[in-house]
Design a protein around this motif. Structure first.
Motif, PDB file in Angstrom:
ATOM      1  N   LYS A  37       0.838  -1.194   0.000  1.00  0.00           N
ATOM      2  CA  LYS A  37       0.000   0.000   0.000  1.00  0.00           C
ATOM      3  C   LYS A  37       0.878   1.252   0.000  1.00  0.00           C
ATOM      4  O   LYS A  37       0.608   2.221  -0.723  1.00  0.00           O
ATOM      5  N   GLU A  38       1.934   1.248   0.809  1.00  0.00           N
ATOM      6  CA  GLU A  38       2.856   2.383   0.855  1.00  0.00           C
ATOM      7  C   GLU A  38       3.498   2.614  -0.508  1.00  0.00           C
ATOM      8  O   GLU A  38       3.611   3.755  -0.980  1.00  0.00           O
ATOM      9  N   ASP A  39       3.922   1.525  -1.173  1.00  0.00           N
ATOM     10  CA  ASP A  39       4.509   1.650  -2.507  1.00  0.00           C
ATOM     11  C   ASP A  39       3.521   2.245  -3.495  1.00  0.00           C
ATOM     12  O   ASP A  39       3.855   3.143  -4.287  1.00  0.00           O
ATOM     13  N   LEU A  40       2.312   1.749  -3.478  1.00  0.00           N
ATOM     14  CA  LEU A  40       1.311   2.201  -4.443  1.00  0.00           C
ATOM     15  C   LEU A  40       0.929   3.659  -4.201  1.00  0.00           C
ATOM     16  O   LEU A  40       0.613   4.392  -5.151  1.00  0.00           O
ATOM     17  N   GLU A  41       0.983   4.082  -2.956  1.00  0.00           N
ATOM     18  CA  GLU A  41       0.748   5.498  -2.669  1.00  0.00           C
ATOM     19  C   GLU A  41       1.843   6.364  -3.289  1.00  0.00           C
ATOM     20  O   GLU A  41       1.583   7.453  -3.799  1.00  0.00           O
ATOM     21  N   ILE A  42       3.090   5.873  -3.247  1.00  0.00           N
ATOM     22  CA  ILE A  42       4.199   6.593  -3.869  1.00  0.00           C
ATOM     23  C   ILE A  42       4.012   6.673  -5.383  1.00  0.00           C
ATOM     24  O   ILE A  42       4.217   7.723  -5.998  1.00  0.00           O
ATOM     25  N   LEU A  43       3.598   5.568  -5.985  1.00  0.00           N
ATOM     26  CA  LEU A  43       3.497   5.491  -7.441  1.00  0.00           C
ATOM     27  C   LEU A  43       2.228   6.108  -8.000  1.00  0.00           C
ATOM     28  O   LEU A  43       2.179   6.466  -9.181  1.00  0.00           O
ATOM     29  N   SER A  44       1.206   6.251  -7.172  1.00  0.00           N
ATOM     30  CA  SER A  44      -0.108   6.639  -7.674  1.00  0.00           C
ATOM     31  C   SER A  44      -0.149   8.051  -8.256  1.00  0.00           C
ATOM     32  O   SER A  44      -0.989   8.345  -9.112  1.00  0.00           O
ATOM     33  N   SER A  45       0.753   8.909  -7.821  1.00  0.00           N
ATOM     34  CA  SER A  45       0.719  10.285  -8.317  1.00  0.00           C
ATOM     35  C   SER A  45       1.297  10.416  -9.721  1.00  0.00           C
ATOM     36  O   SER A  45       1.090  11.443 -10.382  1.00  0.00           O
ATOM     37  N   SER A  46       2.009   9.398 -10.189  1.00  0.00           N
ATOM     38  CA  SER A  46       2.732   9.546 -11.453  1.00  0.00           C
ATOM     39  C   SER A  46       2.451   8.465 -12.487  1.00  0.00           C
ATOM     40  O   SER A  46       2.718   8.671 -13.675  1.00  0.00           O
ATOM     41  N   TRP A  47       1.964   7.303 -12.057  1.00  0.00           N
ATOM     42  CA  TRP A  47       1.794   6.197 -12.994  1.00  0.00           C
ATOM     43  C   TRP A  47       0.396   5.604 -12.926  1.00  0.00           C
ATOM     44  O   TRP A  47      -0.225   5.561 -11.865  1.00  0.00           O
ATOM     45  N   LYS A  48      -0.052   5.118 -14.052  1.00  0.00           N
ATOM     46  CA  LYS A  48      -1.361   4.481 -14.177  1.00  0.00           C
ATOM     47  C   LYS A  48      -1.222   2.974 -14.393  1.00  0.00           C
ATOM     48  O   LYS A  48      -1.963   2.179 -13.838  1.00  0.00           O
ATOM     49  N   TYR A  49      -0.236   2.576 -15.224  1.00  0.00           N
ATOM     50  CA  TYR A  49      -0.047   1.166 -15.562  1.00  0.00           C
ATOM     51  C   TYR A  49       1.154   0.600 -14.810  1.00  0.00           C
ATOM     52  O   TYR A  49       2.239   1.194 -14.791  1.00  0.00           O
ATOM     53  N   LEU A  50       0.958  -0.571 -14.212  1.00  0.00           N
ATOM     54  CA  LEU A  50       2.031  -1.289 -13.546  1.00  0.00           C
ATOM     55  C   LEU A  50       2.210  -2.633 -14.228  1.00  0.00           C
ATOM     56  O   LEU A  50       1.227  -3.312 -14.552  1.00  0.00           O
ATOM     57  N   GLU A  64      -4.999  -7.258  -4.451  1.00  0.00           N
ATOM     58  CA  GLU A  64      -5.905  -7.072  -3.313  1.00  0.00           C
ATOM     59  C   GLU A  64      -5.874  -5.630  -2.810  1.00  0.00           C
ATOM     60  O   GLU A  64      -6.923  -5.039  -2.517  1.00  0.00           O
ATOM     61  N   VAL A  65      -4.684  -5.046  -2.727  1.00  0.00           N
ATOM     62  CA  VAL A  65      -4.556  -3.672  -2.255  1.00  0.00           C
ATOM     63  C   VAL A  65      -5.240  -2.709  -3.230  1.00  0.00           C
ATOM     64  O   VAL A  65      -5.976  -1.802  -2.819  1.00  0.00           O
ATOM     65  N   ILE A  66      -5.011  -2.895  -4.519  1.00  0.00           N
ATOM     66  CA  ILE A  66      -5.644  -2.032  -5.514  1.00  0.00           C
ATOM     67  C   ILE A  66      -7.165  -2.113  -5.399  1.00  0.00           C
ATOM     68  O   ILE A  66      -7.866  -1.089  -5.424  1.00  0.00           O
ATOM     69  N   GLN A  67      -7.667  -3.316  -5.242  1.00  0.00           N
ATOM     70  CA  GLN A  67      -9.120  -3.510  -5.171  1.00  0.00           C
ATOM     71  C   GLN A  67      -9.707  -2.918  -3.892  1.00  0.00           C
ATOM     72  O   GLN A  67     -10.691  -2.175  -3.931  1.00  0.00           O
ATOM     73  N   LYS A  68      -9.099  -3.213  -2.760  1.00  0.00           N
ATOM     74  CA  LYS A  68      -9.666  -2.786  -1.480  1.00  0.00           C
ATOM     75  C   LYS A  68      -9.465  -1.297  -1.214  1.00  0.00           C
ATOM     76  O   LYS A  68     -10.297  -0.659  -0.569  1.00  0.00           O
ATOM     77  N   GLU A  69      -8.355  -0.738  -1.694  1.00  0.00           N
ATOM     78  CA  GLU A  69      -8.053   0.669  -1.430  1.00  0.00           C
ATOM     79  C   GLU A  69      -8.496   1.586  -2.571  1.00  0.00           C
ATOM     80  O   GLU A  69      -8.290   2.795  -2.498  1.00  0.00           O
ATOM     81  N   ASN A  70      -9.067   0.988  -3.609  1.00  0.00           N
ATOM     82  CA  ASN A  70      -9.572   1.752  -4.754  1.00  0.00           C
ATOM     83  C   ASN A  70      -8.493   2.602  -5.438  1.00  0.00           C
ATOM     84  O   ASN A  70      -8.738   3.747  -5.833  1.00  0.00           O
ATOM     85  N   PHE A  71      -7.292   2.035  -5.569  1.00  0.00           N
ATOM     86  CA  PHE A  71      -6.245   2.709  -6.319  1.00  0.00           C
ATOM     87  C   PHE A  71      -6.591   2.700  -7.810  1.00  0.00           C
ATOM     88  O   PHE A  71      -7.164   1.733  -8.326  1.00  0.00           O
ATOM     89  N   ASP A  72      -6.223   3.750  -8.492  1.00  0.00           N
ATOM     90  CA  ASP A  72      -6.508   3.868  -9.917  1.00  0.00           C
ATOM     91  C   ASP A  72      -5.340   3.335 -10.741  1.00  0.00           C
ATOM     92  O   ASP A  72      -4.661   4.087 -11.468  1.00  0.00           O
ATOM     93  N   PHE A  73      -5.070   2.032 -10.604  1.00  0.00           N
ATOM     94  CA  PHE A  73      -4.030   1.376 -11.382  1.00  0.00           C
ATOM     95  C   PHE A  73      -4.650   0.319 -12.293  1.00  0.00           C
ATOM     96  O   PHE A  73      -5.664  -0.287 -11.955  1.00  0.00           O
ATOM     97  N   LYS A  74      -3.995   0.100 -13.428  1.00  0.00           N
ATOM     98  CA  LYS A  74      -4.294  -1.033 -14.286  1.00  0.00           C
ATOM     99  C   LYS A  74      -3.020  -1.867 -14.418  1.00  0.00           C
ATOM    100  O   LYS A  74      -1.916  -1.327 -14.486  1.00  0.00           O
ATOM    101  N   ILE A  75      -3.174  -3.176 -14.455  1.00  0.00           N
ATOM    102  CA  ILE A  75      -2.042  -4.096 -14.356  1.00  0.00           C
ATOM    103  C   ILE A  75      -1.825  -4.882 -15.641  1.00  0.00           C
ATOM    104  O   ILE A  75      -2.773  -5.415 -16.227  1.00  0.00           O
ATOM    105  N   MET A  76      -0.558  -4.948 -16.086  1.00  0.00           N
ATOM    106  CA  MET A  76      -0.137  -5.981 -17.015  1.00  0.00           C
ATOM    107  C   MET A  76       0.394  -7.123 -16.169  1.00  0.00           C
ATOM    108  O   MET A  76       1.452  -7.000 -15.536  1.00  0.00           O
TER     109      MET A  76
END
Length: 315
Positions: A37-50, A64-76
């Motif tokens: 979650k901490e990592d995704l918070e760092i990345l969320s301001s600059s990246w959309k695709y992981l 699970e973190v993306i789903q539960k925390e509603n992060f706006d990421f899309k995954i390859m």
């Protein structure tokens, strides 16, 4: 031709993410929910695709973190396939297995592909594309898988999922031995590393362009994505000249690469988000450990200091 026009993938920034911290590694201690979650918070301001490399405990926690925390990421999401054939040409002495080990690996790979299918369907709102393997066909790999087997994996995933399917590999095999794969993948994924090929920083972008267009011009009707391109910040001299790697050079390559790929509308995953100390040899300056835009303690390197990343690709 670019991937957005043919696959309807919205334009956005992309980066390779592996969240293993000090004392963690695949098969050992994995990052926990809070750390990811901490990592995704760092990345969320600059990246959309992981880009994630394997259907393992790490990837499951990320999803699970993306789903539960509603992060706006899309995954390859990738499936890391292991050796199904000996590669006696592996330069560091890996790639040699008994027939029993190879048979076990074939079963492991089948199970991994089935897991990839399952997760792609379970997390269909998060996973935007899938990859059936990573650097498993290049001549120097220690986990060689025959091309016809990779073709089987692609077909299997395509038949059972709705996302576009690819295979991630160094640019060179795409020019020759991977031609059968180009007939089944939805898009080609290449890796380009000028610094590994002894290119100076000032010739690095031009070399990446040469790598990209060599493949894209060979297959003009197939979208080509860059799934790895980066610049190390340290080296012990094995494989990369120490004088050619630094945070300053990483910043130059990153900015040049993003500017060019944005202008050309090429989806490009920069390698990588964070340094990973588990990689390579035990030597602290082993280059495999030092590709992150952030250090192992999550502090930003030069390119990420006081920077707002504004890469936008207009379709």
């Amino acid at each position: 031709m670019n991937v957005f026009n043919t696959l309807n993938i919205p334009a956005a920034n992309a980066i390779c993410y592996s969240g293993f911290r000090e004392g963690q590694q695949p098969g050992g201690v994995y990052p926990n929910y809070h750390e990811i979650k901490e990592d995704l918070e760092i990345l969320s301001s600059s990246w959309k695709y992981l880009r994630l490399y394997d259907c393992d405990k790490h990837a499951q926690t990320v999803l699970e973190v993306i789903q539960k925390e509603n992060f706006d990421f899309k995954i390859m999401l990738g499936s890391y396939i292991v050796a199904e054939m000996n590669n006696f040409g592996c330069p560091w002495g890996g790639g040699i297995y008994s027939e029993e080990e190879l048979q076990e690996n074939r079963i492991k790979n089948q199970n991994q592909i089935e897991k990839l299918i399952n997760w792609a369907n379970t997390y269909s709102d998060i996973i935007f594309s899938t990859s059936v393997g990573n650097e498993a066909c290049v001549d120097w790999t220690d986990h060689y898988v025959p091309v016809d087997r990779v073709v089987e994996f692609v077909k299997m995933v395509k038949q059972n999922t709705k996302q576009p399917v690819t295979f991630c590999e160094n640019y060179v095999p795409w020019l020759t031995k991977l031609k059968p794969l180009t007939e089944v993948v939805d898009f080609i994924s290449i890796h380009t590393y000028p610094v590994w090929e002894y290119k100076h920083i000032h010739e690095s972008l031009e070399y990446t362009k040469q790598n990209y267009y060599a493949v894209a011009n060979t297959y003009p009707n197939i979208p080509v994505v860059i799934t790895e391109a980066g610049w190390a910040t340290n080296s012990n001299g094995k494989g990369i000249h120490p004088e050619n790697v630094s945070e300053e050079n990483q910043k130059i390559y990153y900015n040049d690469l993003i500017t060019w790929s944005t202008q050309e509308k090429i989806l490009t995953f920069f390698f990588e988000a964070f340094d990973e100390n588990w990689k390579g040899s035990p030597e602290p300056l082993e280059p495999e450990k030092h590709w992150g835009l952030f250090k192992i303690d999550r502090t930003p390197k030069l390119v990420m200091q006081n920077e707002t990343i504004t890469q936008k690709i207009n379709v």
